[in-house]
Design a protein around this motif. Structure first.
Motif, mmCIF file in Angstrom:
data_model
loop_
_atom_site.group_PDB
_atom_site.id
_atom_site.type_symbol
_atom_site.label_atom_id
_atom_site.label_comp_id
_atom_site.label_asym_id
_atom_site.label_seq_id
_atom_site.Cartn_x
_atom_site.Cartn_y
_atom_site.Cartn_z
ATOM 1 N N LYS A 20 0.837 -1.205 0.000
ATOM 2 C CA LYS A 20 0.000 0.000 0.000
ATOM 3 C C LYS A 20 0.871 1.255 0.000
ATOM 4 C CE LYS A 20 -3.615 2.519 2.180
ATOM 5 N NZ LYS A 20 -4.976 2.402 2.573
ATOM 6 N N ASN A 21 1.960 1.224 0.743
ATOM 7 C CA ASN A 21 2.908 2.336 0.783
ATOM 8 C C ASN A 21 4.207 1.870 0.113
ATOM 9 O OD1 ASN A 21 1.185 4.057 2.272
ATOM 10 N ND2 ASN A 21 1.712 2.940 4.125
ATOM 11 N N PRO A 22 4.379 2.153 -1.177
ATOM 12 C CA PRO A 22 5.535 1.652 -1.919
ATOM 13 C C PRO A 22 6.855 2.111 -1.319
ATOM 14 C CG PRO A 22 3.962 2.714 -3.380
ATOM 15 C CD PRO A 22 3.501 2.971 -1.999
ATOM 16 N N LYS A 23 7.801 1.180 -1.259
ATOM 17 C CA LYS A 23 9.149 1.479 -0.777
ATOM 18 C C LYS A 23 10.021 1.823 -1.972
ATOM 19 C CE LYS A 23 10.940 -0.668 2.619
ATOM 20 N NZ LYS A 23 11.566 -1.685 3.459
ATOM 21 N N ALA A 63 24.446 -4.513 -1.588
ATOM 22 C CA ALA A 63 24.436 -5.903 -1.124
ATOM 23 C C ALA A 63 23.746 -6.054 0.224
ATOM 24 C CB ALA A 63 25.862 -6.434 -1.056
ATOM 25 N N GLN A 64 23.679 -4.989 0.994
ATOM 26 C CA GLN A 64 23.082 -5.043 2.330
ATOM 27 C C GLN A 64 21.563 -5.201 2.329
ATOM 28 O OE1 GLN A 64 23.465 -1.311 4.398
ATOM 29 N NE2 GLN A 64 23.224 -0.171 2.502
ATOM 30 N N PHE A 65 20.915 -4.934 1.190
ATOM 31 C CA PHE A 65 19.463 -4.963 1.123
ATOM 32 C C PHE A 65 18.953 -6.357 0.761
ATOM 33 C CE2 PHE A 65 20.575 -0.517 0.038
ATOM 34 C CZ PHE A 65 20.012 0.083 1.155
ATOM 35 N N LYS A 66 17.738 -6.669 1.247
ATOM 36 C CA LYS A 66 17.117 -7.969 0.990
ATOM 37 C C LYS A 66 16.521 -8.020 -0.414
ATOM 38 C CE LYS A 66 14.547 -7.380 4.602
ATOM 39 N NZ LYS A 66 13.523 -7.475 5.608
ATOM 40 N N ASP A 67 16.267 -9.237 -0.884
ATOM 41 C CA ASP A 67 15.622 -9.435 -2.182
ATOM 42 C C ASP A 67 14.241 -8.775 -2.185
ATOM 43 O OD1 ASP A 67 17.827 -11.005 -2.591
ATOM 44 O OD2 ASP A 67 16.721 -12.868 -2.915
ATOM 45 N N ASP A 68 13.900 -8.126 -3.286
ATOM 46 C CA ASP A 68 12.597 -7.472 -3.475
ATOM 47 C C ASP A 68 12.202 -6.558 -2.319
ATOM 48 O OD1 ASP A 68 12.108 -8.573 -5.984
ATOM 49 O OD2 ASP A 68 11.270 -10.392 -5.111
ATOM 50 N N GLN A 69 13.174 -5.892 -1.732
ATOM 51 C CA GLN A 69 12.899 -4.995 -0.608
ATOM 52 C C GLN A 69 12.228 -3.706 -1.064
ATOM 53 O OE1 GLN A 69 16.252 -4.413 1.989
ATOM 54 N NE2 GLN A 69 15.265 -2.802 3.147
ATOM 55 N N PHE A 70 12.439 -3.301 -2.324
ATOM 56 C CA PHE A 70 11.913 -2.031 -2.814
ATOM 57 C C PHE A 70 11.005 -2.262 -4.019
ATOM 58 C CE2 PHE A 70 15.937 -1.128 -0.763
ATOM 59 C CZ PHE A 70 15.570 -0.127 0.119
ATOM 60 N N ASP A 71 9.985 -1.410 -4.130
ATOM 61 C CA ASP A 71 9.122 -1.440 -5.301
ATOM 62 C C ASP A 71 9.792 -0.741 -6.479
ATOM 63 O OD1 ASP A 71 6.649 -2.717 -4.244
ATOM 64 O OD2 ASP A 71 6.809 -1.056 -2.832
ATOM 65 N N LEU A 72 10.576 0.285 -6.193
ATOM 66 C CA LEU A 72 11.269 1.041 -7.232
ATOM 67 C C LEU A 72 12.599 1.518 -6.689
ATOM 68 C CD1 LEU A 72 11.305 2.597 -9.999
ATOM 69 C CD2 LEU A 72 10.234 4.503 -8.780
ATOM 70 N N ALA A 73 13.631 1.464 -7.524
ATOM 71 C CA ALA A 73 14.934 2.031 -7.180
ATOM 72 C C ALA A 73 15.367 2.935 -8.327
ATOM 73 C CB ALA A 73 15.966 0.941 -6.947
ATOM 74 N N VAL A 74 15.803 4.136 -7.991
ATOM 75 C CA VAL A 74 16.357 5.078 -8.960
ATOM 76 C C VAL A 74 17.775 5.353 -8.506
ATOM 77 C CG1 VAL A 74 16.166 7.360 -10.017
ATOM 78 C CG2 VAL A 74 14.087 6.112 -9.375
ATOM 79 N N ARG A 92 18.057 -7.549 -8.050
ATOM 80 C CA ARG A 92 17.720 -8.412 -6.928
ATOM 81 C C ARG A 92 16.852 -7.703 -5.890
ATOM 82 N NH1 ARG A 92 19.650 -8.816 -2.038
ATOM 83 N NH2 ARG A 92 21.365 -7.390 -2.437
ATOM 84 N N ILE A 93 17.151 -6.443 -5.593
ATOM 85 C CA ILE A 93 16.493 -5.761 -4.474
ATOM 86 C C ILE A 93 15.240 -4.980 -4.853
ATOM 87 C CG2 ILE A 93 18.657 -5.558 -3.212
ATOM 88 C CD1 ILE A 93 18.621 -2.545 -3.899
ATOM 89 N N ALA A 94 15.060 -4.667 -6.153
ATOM 90 C CA ALA A 94 13.935 -3.817 -6.556
ATOM 91 C C ALA A 94 13.104 -4.488 -7.646
ATOM 92 C CB ALA A 94 14.437 -2.466 -7.050
ATOM 93 N N ARG A 95 11.802 -4.332 -7.535
ATOM 94 C CA ARG A 95 10.902 -4.883 -8.553
ATOM 95 C C ARG A 95 11.004 -4.102 -9.856
ATOM 96 N NH1 ARG A 95 8.318 -5.369 -3.684
ATOM 97 N NH2 ARG A 95 7.790 -7.511 -3.173
ATOM 98 N N GLN A 96 11.300 -2.802 -9.760
ATOM 99 C CA GLN A 96 11.500 -1.944 -10.924
ATOM 100 C C GLN A 96 12.693 -1.062 -10.630
ATOM 101 O OE1 GLN A 96 7.945 0.204 -11.937
ATOM 102 N NE2 GLN A 96 6.652 -1.473 -11.262
ATOM 103 N N GLY A 97 13.454 -0.728 -11.648
ATOM 104 C CA GLY A 97 14.624 0.102 -11.422
ATOM 105 C C GLY A 97 14.912 1.027 -12.574
#
Length: 102
Positions: A20-23, A63-74, A92-97
Motif C-alpha cells: 500500500k505504501n511503496p518502498k 548488497a546489504q538490502f534484501k531481495d525485493d525490498q523495494f518497489d522502485l529504485a532510482v 535483486r532488491i527492486a521490482r522496478q529500477g
C-alpha cells in the motif's frame, strides 16, 4: 570509427504496487533530481498512501538490502568498474529500477 549509442526503451511503470505504501530507494549525489523521477509515478486507487523513501550514497553497496525490498529504485549510474555489481544487486532488491546519469 562509429560510436554506438545505447538503446533506451521507455516502458510504463506498473500501476499495481505490492504494498500500500511503496518502498523506494534513491541513490545518488543529487537528491532533488532523483525525486523528480517520481513525478507522475502512478498513485494507487482506493485511498491515500505515502511513498517510503530511503536514500543511499553512491558509494554505498546495495548488497546489504534484501531481495525485493523495494518497489522502485532510482540510482545514479556507477563507473564501469562497479556497474556489473550494481546492476546485479539492483535487479535483486527492486521490482522496478532506473539507472540515471543525474
Amino acid at each position: 570509427m562509429t560510436r554506438l549509442h545505447p538503446v533506451v526503451r521507455i516502458s510504463p511503470i506498473a500501476t499495481q504496487f505490492a504494498r500500500k505504501n511503496p518502498k523506494i530507494l534513491l541513490g545518488g549525489s543529487h537528491q532533488p533530481t532523483l525525486l523528480r523521477y517520481l513525478d507522475g509515478w502512478p498513485r494507487r486507487n482506493g485511498g491515500p498512501h505515502a511513498f517510503l523513501i530511503q536514500f543511499v550514497d553512491t558509494l554505498q553497496s546495495l548488497a546489504q538490502f534484501k531481495d525485493d525490498q523495494f518497489d522502485l529504485a532510482v540510482l545514479q549510474a556507477p563507473d564501469a568498474e562497479h556497474a556489473e555489481e550494481m546492476i546485479r544487486n539492483l535487479t535483486r532488491i527492486a521490482r522496478q529500477g532506473l539507472i540515471t546519469r543525474c
